[in-house]
Motif scaffolding. Structure first.
Motif, PDB file in Angstrom:
ATOM      1  N   SER A 157       0.838  -1.197   0.000  1.00  0.00           N
ATOM      2  CA  SER A 157       0.000   0.000   0.000  1.00  0.00           C
ATOM      3  C   SER A 157       0.874   1.248   0.000  1.00  0.00           C
ATOM      4  CB  SER A 157      -0.924  -0.009   1.223  1.00  0.00           C
ATOM      5  OG  SER A 157      -0.145   0.058   2.409  1.00  0.00           O
ATOM      6  N   THR A 158       0.216   2.373   0.056  1.00  0.00           N
ATOM      7  CA  THR A 158       0.910   3.661   0.085  1.00  0.00           C
ATOM      8  C   THR A 158       0.293   4.522   1.184  1.00  0.00           C
ATOM      9  OG1 THR A 158       1.361   3.579  -2.286  1.00  0.00           O
ATOM     10  CG2 THR A 158       1.436   5.734  -1.256  1.00  0.00           C
ATOM     11  N   LEU A 159       1.145   5.154   1.972  1.00  0.00           N
ATOM     12  CA  LEU A 159       0.677   6.110   2.978  1.00  0.00           C
ATOM     13  C   LEU A 159       0.766   7.508   2.385  1.00  0.00           C
ATOM     14  CD1 LEU A 159       2.446   4.826   6.217  1.00  0.00           C
ATOM     15  CD2 LEU A 159       0.100   4.388   5.463  1.00  0.00           C
ATOM     16  N   ILE A 160      -0.291   8.281   2.567  1.00  0.00           N
ATOM     17  CA  ILE A 160      -0.323   9.680   2.127  1.00  0.00           C
ATOM     18  C   ILE A 160      -0.360  10.532   3.386  1.00  0.00           C
ATOM     19  CG2 ILE A 160      -1.595  11.432   0.848  1.00  0.00           C
ATOM     20  CD1 ILE A 160      -2.681   9.145  -0.923  1.00  0.00           C
ATOM     21  N   ILE A 161       0.687  11.312   3.571  1.00  0.00           N
ATOM     22  CA  ILE A 161       0.856  12.109   4.784  1.00  0.00           C
ATOM     23  C   ILE A 161       0.704  13.584   4.420  1.00  0.00           C
ATOM     24  CG2 ILE A 161       2.427  12.661   6.680  1.00  0.00           C
ATOM     25  CD1 ILE A 161       3.883   9.941   5.743  1.00  0.00           C
ATOM     26  N   PRO A 162      -0.345  14.244   4.911  1.00  0.00           N
ATOM     27  CA  PRO A 162      -0.538  15.653   4.540  1.00  0.00           C
ATOM     28  C   PRO A 162       0.558  16.548   5.114  1.00  0.00           C
ATOM     29  CG  PRO A 162      -2.082  15.009   6.266  1.00  0.00           C
ATOM     30  CD  PRO A 162      -1.342  13.773   5.860  1.00  0.00           C
ATOM     31  N   GLU A 163       1.080  17.423   4.259  1.00  0.00           N
ATOM     32  CA  GLU A 163       2.064  18.421   4.695  1.00  0.00           C
ATOM     33  C   GLU A 163       1.366  19.752   4.968  1.00  0.00           C
ATOM     34  OE1 GLU A 163       6.235  17.562   2.653  1.00  0.00           O
ATOM     35  OE2 GLU A 163       4.672  18.032   1.196  1.00  0.00           O
ATOM     36  N   LEU A 164       0.525  20.146   4.026  1.00  0.00           N
ATOM     37  CA  LEU A 164      -0.263  21.371   4.161  1.00  0.00           C
ATOM     38  C   LEU A 164      -1.555  21.127   3.408  1.00  0.00           C
ATOM     39  CD1 LEU A 164      -0.452  24.316   5.150  1.00  0.00           C
ATOM     40  CD2 LEU A 164       0.561  25.008   2.966  1.00  0.00           C
ATOM     41  N   ASP A 165      -2.662  21.239   4.118  1.00  0.00           N
ATOM     42  CA  ASP A 165      -3.959  20.940   3.504  1.00  0.00           C
ATOM     43  C   ASP A 165      -4.946  22.054   3.821  1.00  0.00           C
ATOM     44  OD1 ASP A 165      -5.718  20.063   5.991  1.00  0.00           O
ATOM     45  OD2 ASP A 165      -3.748  19.149   6.239  1.00  0.00           O
ATOM     46  N   ILE A 166      -6.085  22.023   3.151  1.00  0.00           N
ATOM     47  CA  ILE A 166      -7.064  23.102   3.305  1.00  0.00           C
ATOM     48  C   ILE A 166      -7.675  23.157   4.703  1.00  0.00           C
ATOM     49  CG2 ILE A 166      -7.575  23.270   0.841  1.00  0.00           C
ATOM     50  CD1 ILE A 166     -10.171  21.691   1.406  1.00  0.00           C
ATOM     51  N   GLY A 167      -7.576  22.104   5.484  1.00  0.00           N
ATOM     52  CA  GLY A 167      -8.064  22.116   6.862  1.00  0.00           C
ATOM     53  C   GLY A 167      -7.089  22.737   7.840  1.00  0.00           C
ATOM     54  N   TRP A 168      -5.854  22.990   7.403  1.00  0.00           N
ATOM     55  CA  TRP A 168      -4.816  23.528   8.282  1.00  0.00           C
ATOM     56  C   TRP A 168      -5.229  24.852   8.912  1.00  0.00           C
ATOM     57  CZ3 TRP A 168      -1.901  28.024   8.068  1.00  0.00           C
ATOM     58  CH2 TRP A 168      -0.816  28.092   8.956  1.00  0.00           C
ATOM     59  N   TYR A 169      -5.837  25.739   8.131  1.00  0.00           N
ATOM     60  CA  TYR A 169      -6.219  27.045   8.653  1.00  0.00           C
ATOM     61  C   TYR A 169      -7.180  26.904   9.826  1.00  0.00           C
ATOM     62  CZ  TYR A 169      -4.057  29.544   4.794  1.00  0.00           C
ATOM     63  OH  TYR A 169      -3.150  30.068   3.908  1.00  0.00           O
TER      64      TYR A 169
END
Length: 174
Positions: A157-169
């Motif tokens: 599988s693949t892990l996707i780790i958010p760095e900067l996303d629209i929920g950050w704000y």
């Protein structure tokens, strides 16, 4: 408390493209199309003590910035910020740049709404696909920018780790 003096410098499109070079390579973006896109804008570098940022605007604020600087006012924002530059000269793409890059880059993954809902809460998600990128731009099924993410490959599988996303704000930035 005295206000921090910010220096606002106008950049040419080729100067911006030089700054964006690593991002363009990393996300496999079309240099020519991005150059054409940014050539329609006024580009500003706002240089501060702790960090700098680059922004774009459809309006030319050069004269206004000169006038207000002469009376001791120093803007800390002009236009829409697209890049943050740290003291050590590291460059970080900001959310508005994601909307632009999503149109001109190849390292993009579209995710369904359930996975996106987890991602915008800052959660790592796992998908049953092998992805050969190190970083990726995440879009929803409508083609809207959601996040910049790191990719970690697991055995199946693949892990996707958010760095900067629209929920950050909502979580940290606002």
């Amino acid at each position: 408390m005295p206000s921090q003096k910010m220096l606002v410098k106008t950049l040419k499109t080729r100067e911006l493209m030089k700054i964006l070079e690593k991002i363009i390579i990393e996300f496999e973006c079309s240099y020519d199309e991005l150059y054409e896109y940014f050539s329609r804008y006024h580009i500003y570098e706002i240089i501060g003590e702790k960090f700098s940022q680059i922004s774009i605007s459809t309006s030319d604020f050069s004269n206004i910035i000169d006038i207000i600087s002469k009376i001791g006012l120093h803007p800390y924002m002009v236009g829409t910020p697209i890049l943050r530059i740290t003291e050590s000269k590291k460059i970080f793409p900001l959310l508005p740049l994601g909307n632009i890059l999503s149109k001109y880059c190849k390292k993009i993954i579209r995710l369904n709404e359930n996975l996106i809902n987890k991602l915008i809460y800052g959660k790592t998600i796992e998908i049953n696909e092998k992805i050969n990128f190190n970083r990726v731009i995440i879009l929803n099924n409508y083609g809207e920018f959601i996040a910049y993410a790191k990719i970690m490959r697991e055995k199946n599988s693949t892990l996707i780790i958010p760095e900067l996303d629209i929920g950050w704000y909502l979580r940290k930035g606002g």
